[in-house]
Design an enzyme around this catalytic site. Structure first.
Site, PDB file in Angstrom:
ATOM      1  CG  ASP A   3      -4.200   1.416 -11.560  1.00 16.61           C
ATOM      2  OD1 ASP A   3      -2.963   1.539 -11.523  1.00 16.61           O
ATOM      3  OD2 ASP A   3      -4.777   0.346 -11.300  1.00 16.61           O
TER       4      ASP A   3
ATOM      5  CG  ASN B 240       1.012   4.146  -3.931  1.00 22.30           C
ATOM      6  OD1 ASN B 240       0.230   5.060  -4.208  1.00 22.30           O
ATOM      7  ND2 ASN B 240       0.858   2.917  -4.407  1.00 22.30           N
TER       8      ASN B 240
ATOM      9  CB  SER C  53      -2.367   4.529  -1.485  1.00 18.60           C
ATOM     10  OG  SER C  53      -1.402   3.524  -1.723  1.00 18.60           O
ATOM     11  CG  MET C  54      -0.879   6.390   3.948  1.00 19.27           C
ATOM     12  SD  MET C  54      -1.542   6.559   5.577  1.00 19.27           S
ATOM     13  CE  MET C  54      -0.071   6.897   6.514  1.00 19.27           C
TER      14      MET C  54
ATOM     15  NE  ARG D 139       3.278   1.923  -6.573  1.00 20.11           N
ATOM     16  CZ  ARG D 139       2.581   2.172  -7.654  1.00 20.11           C
ATOM     17  NH1 ARG D 139       3.043   3.003  -8.552  1.00 20.11           N
ATOM     18  NH2 ARG D 139       1.416   1.606  -7.842  1.00 20.11           N
TER      19      ARG D 139
ATOM     20  CG  HIS E 167       4.361   7.900 -11.950  1.00 18.11           C
ATOM     21  ND1 HIS E 167       3.145   7.275 -11.860  1.00 18.11           N
ATOM     22  CD2 HIS E 167       5.259   7.058 -11.363  1.00 18.11           C
ATOM     23  CE1 HIS E 167       3.291   6.103 -11.252  1.00 18.11           C
ATOM     24  NE2 HIS E 167       4.569   5.946 -10.951  1.00 18.11           N
TER      25      HIS E 167
ATOM     26  CB  SER F 145      -6.546   0.382  -4.259  1.00 11.49           C
ATOM     27  OG  SER F 145      -6.434  -0.583  -5.262  1.00 11.49           O
TER      28      SER F 145
ATOM     29  NE  ARG G 293      -7.726   0.553  -9.779  1.00 12.88           N
ATOM     30  CZ  ARG G 293      -7.127   0.203  -8.650  1.00 12.88           C
ATOM     31  NH1 ARG G 293      -7.822   0.079  -7.552  1.00 12.88           N
ATOM     32  NH2 ARG G 293      -5.831  -0.030  -8.620  1.00 12.88           N
TER      33      ARG G 293
HETATM   34  C1  FPP Z   1      -1.021   4.400 -10.558  1.00 19.81           C
HETATM   35  O1  FPP Z   1      -0.394   3.862 -11.685  1.00 19.81           O
HETATM   36  C2  FPP Z   1      -0.594   5.749 -10.369  1.00 19.81           C
HETATM   37  C3  FPP Z   1       0.001   6.208  -9.234  1.00 19.81           C
HETATM   38  C4  FPP Z   1       0.318   5.430  -8.037  1.00 19.81           C
HETATM   39  C5  FPP Z   1       0.387   7.594  -9.154  1.00 19.81           C
HETATM   40  C6  FPP Z   1      -0.646   8.529  -9.681  1.00 19.81           C
HETATM   41  C7  FPP Z   1       0.044   9.734 -10.074  1.00 19.81           C
HETATM   42  C8  FPP Z   1      -0.255  10.463 -11.162  1.00 19.81           C
HETATM   43  C9  FPP Z   1      -1.383  10.206 -12.089  1.00 19.81           C
HETATM   44  C10 FPP Z   1       0.517  11.621 -11.482  1.00 19.81           C
HETATM   45  C11 FPP Z   1      -0.011  12.767 -10.740  1.00 19.81           C
HETATM   46  C12 FPP Z   1       0.817  12.854  -9.577  1.00 19.81           C
HETATM   47  C13 FPP Z   1       0.716  13.735  -8.606  1.00 19.81           C
HETATM   48  C14 FPP Z   1       1.826  13.701  -7.682  1.00 19.81           C
HETATM   49  C15 FPP Z   1      -0.415  14.689  -8.448  1.00 19.81           C
HETATM   50  P1  FPP Z   1       0.607   2.661 -11.440  1.00 19.81           P
HETATM   51  O2  FPP Z   1       1.954   3.213 -11.188  1.00 19.81           O
HETATM   52  O3  FPP Z   1       0.073   1.793 -10.354  1.00 19.81           O
HETATM   53  O4  FPP Z   1       0.545   1.946 -12.823  1.00 19.81           O
HETATM   54  P2  FPP Z   1       0.573   0.370 -13.081  1.00 19.81           P
HETATM   55  O5  FPP Z   1      -0.583  -0.206 -12.318  1.00 19.81           O
HETATM   56  O6  FPP Z   1       0.406   0.275 -14.561  1.00 19.81           O
HETATM   57  O7  FPP Z   1       1.895  -0.116 -12.596  1.00 19.81           O
END
Ligand code: FPP
EC number: 2.5.1.-
Length: 225
Positions: free
Chosen positions: A12, A60, A57-58, A63, A29, A181, A173
């Site tokens: 995260d 997601n 996740s499902m 977004r 990402h 989550s 996490r």
């Molecule tokens: C959460 O951070 C991250 C994700 C939903 C995607 C996780 C993906 C990666 C670490 C890259 C690797 C990807 C693959 C496809 C293997 P967030 O976007 O929720 O961050 P935030 O909470 O700061 O908004």
């Protein structure tokens, strides 16, 4: 002392990591995928048997389209022959845990191909990628399958798609958020949990070694006195 066999990560904080740098969430990402190999290599050194990553996740799908497409393409782009060679060199067997619903066909076939080819590698570690996964849907589907199959009388948990995984010893996490989550609810029953303040792109070998040390300082009692 309970040997650490299975570590799982809720990765995260990519978005916030990017925001503090005035960059786009998608840039976050693309940085977030870069440390995965270092983390897996460190797990191999520490003789961890399984490492799981919750990548999508499902939930997601809620977004923005641009971000969702970016994540799907980021994965597809990285699932190539070069990755398979690296997996073979390091002894990585890959497993995809998730649902096919809404995923592009090419992604599903590629994930399955990597899974089947890497299953023949000499295994040092199993890496489980949770992609398009929901813990509650998994349990609902298991109940439905068990109901259809009821004359066999198998325990309900045998219908879970995570059934073949080891129980998760340590869940980490990142980003300081303190919630599950909808991740892997069944296998988390007796997990130790670390809420690591670092954002995922800043998570590295050093942080992992520190988290592993914290795990070994815990007293796991599994309900005993
Ligand atoms: C959460 O951070 C991250 C994700 C939903 C995607 C996780 C993906 C990666 C670490 C890259 C690797 C990807 C693959 C496809 C293997 P967030 O976007 O929720 O961050 P935030 O909470 O700061 O908004």
């Amino acid at each position: 002392m309970n040997k650490l066999k299975h570590i799982a990560f809720i990765m995260d904080g990519n978005g916030r990591w990017a925001k503090v740098r005035n960059k786009s969430r998608t840039y976050g990402h693309s940085q977030g995928i870069k440390n995965l190999l270092e983390i897996v290599q460190c797990c191999i050194e520490k003789e961890i048997e399984q490492v799981s990553f919750f990548a999508f996740s499902m939930e997601n799908w809620k977004r923005g389209k641009e971000e969702v497409n970016f994540l799907l393409n980021l994965l597809l782009k990285n699932l190539n022959g070069k990755l398979l060679n690296k997996m073979e060199d390091l002894g990585i067997v890959g497993k995809w845990i998730g649902f096919e619903n809404n995923l592009p066909r090419t992604l599903v076939t590629t994930l399955k191909k990597i899974e089947s080819q890497s299953s023949k590698f000499e295994k040092k570690i199993q890496v489980n990628l949770f992609f398009n996964y929901s813990g509650t849907l998994e349990i609902l589907e298991a109940l439905k399958d068990a109901q259809l199959d009821k004359e066999k009388m198998k325990p309900v948990e045998e219908y879970l798609i995570t059934h073949s995984l080891l129980p998760i010893d340590l869940l980490i996490r990142t980003s300081g958020e303190q919630r599950l989550s909808n991740f892997c609810l069944f296998n988390l029953a007796y997990s130790e949990i670390i809420f690591e303040p670092k954002y995922w792109p800043d998570y590295n070998r050093e942080t992992l070694l520190d988290n592993i040390e914290q795990y070994y300082q815990r007293d796991r009692r599994f309900g005993k006195a």
